[in-house]
Motif scaffolding. Sequence first.
Motif, PDB file in Angstrom:
ATOM      1  N   HIS A   1      -9.832  -0.803  -7.156  1.00  0.00           N
ATOM      2  CA  HIS A   1      -9.498  -1.971  -6.333  1.00  0.00           C
ATOM      3  C   HIS A   1      -8.166  -1.762  -5.615  1.00  0.00           C
ATOM      4  N   ASP A   2      -7.157  -1.304  -6.355  1.00  0.00           N
ATOM      5  CA  ASP A   2      -5.831  -1.105  -5.769  1.00  0.00           C
ATOM      6  C   ASP A   2      -5.841   0.017  -4.730  1.00  0.00           C
TER       7      ASP A   2
ATOM      8  N   GLY B   1     -12.714  -0.875   4.169  1.00  0.00           N
ATOM      9  CA  GLY B   1     -12.079  -1.769   3.215  1.00  0.00           C
ATOM     10  C   GLY B   1     -13.029  -2.635   2.420  1.00  0.00           C
ATOM     11  N   GLU B   2     -14.335  -2.431   2.589  1.00  0.00           N
ATOM     12  CA  GLU B   2     -15.335  -3.255   1.911  1.00  0.00           C
ATOM     13  C   GLU B   2     -16.100  -2.430   0.881  1.00  0.00           C
TER      14      GLU B   2
ATOM     15  N   HIS C   1     -17.595  -6.761  -2.652  1.00  0.00           N
ATOM     16  CA  HIS C   1     -17.481  -7.894  -1.740  1.00  0.00           C
ATOM     17  C   HIS C   1     -18.857  -8.490  -1.439  1.00  0.00           C
TER      18      HIS C   1
ATOM     19  N   GLY D   1      -7.909   1.700   2.353  1.00  0.00           N
ATOM     20  CA  GLY D   1      -8.815   1.076   3.308  1.00  0.00           C
ATOM     21  C   GLY D   1     -10.181   1.712   3.442  1.00  0.00           C
TER      22      GLY D   1
ATOM     23  N   GLN E   1      -8.393   1.039  -2.919  1.00  0.00           N
ATOM     24  CA  GLN E   1      -9.090   0.606  -1.705  1.00  0.00           C
ATOM     25  C   GLN E   1      -8.183  -0.269  -0.847  1.00  0.00           C
ATOM     26  N   THR E   2      -7.410  -1.136  -1.488  1.00  0.00           N
ATOM     27  CA  THR E   2      -6.462  -1.966  -0.753  1.00  0.00           C
ATOM     28  C   THR E   2      -5.441  -1.103  -0.024  1.00  0.00           C
ATOM     29  N   GLU E   3      -4.999  -0.032  -0.682  1.00  0.00           N
ATOM     30  CA  GLU E   3      -3.977   0.844  -0.100  1.00  0.00           C
ATOM     31  C   GLU E   3      -4.537   1.744   0.993  1.00  0.00           C
TER      32      GLU E   3
END
Length: 241
Positions: free
Chosen positions: A181-182, A32-33, A206, A188, A184-186
């Motif tokens: 970005h979206d 997630g990073e 990050h 991980g 990666q959020t979904e």
Amino acid sequence: MSPEPVLELDAVSVVFKHITAMSDVSFRIAAGETLGLVGESGSGKTTTGSVALGLRKPTSGTVRFPYGGRRTRAGEVQAVLQNPHWSLNPRLTVADSVAEPLAAVEGGRLRTHHQAALRILDQVGLPASFGERLPHELSGGQRQRVAIARALITRPKFIVLDEAVSALDVSVQAQILNLLHDLQTEHGFGALFISHDLAAVRYLAHRVAVMRAGAIVELADAHRFYATPQHPYSRQLLETL
């Protein structure tokens, strides 16, 4: 409890004949990073990306991939490159191009994975009708979305983004950065974002690692790096913003 690392480099060096491309490089990337890797041309960023993908063996040091392994498992590490033409077969439809990595991992014909390809195309913002198009029928931004879909279809733990937006118009860059970005959020996944564009890195990363002459000269949280860079070379790079 901190997320599990999806990539760890420990004192990695790479030497080509008498040229040191990487010198004692160490960093870790968590699930997630995104770690942004910046520096001028010839600083060692591309070699670092190759090592991170398991494509180049270090001269010394240790690389640990997802689950702590010394080798990658099929499909768990992927890449999105600067030019999507490099990853798209001009003779394959978009859906078949996206299905290709999954077929390589799980077996079966490309059409076996057609529905999976359409689902991931939808996640990157392309309707099912695009699945029957050929790469030359797409815009640059659409081709990069297809390249991202190819990378995601095997559900990777880690992705190398090597100048993944640098060939795109500024407005399209923003769309692709928002998409990454979206996603990666979904999903991980961890990511190594290699770029000359410090503004793009600021948006997506990050943490930031600054590379010069094969060595990491600064590694910091992104907010601190952009507010108070410590190394003179970092300050020199940020003067271009």
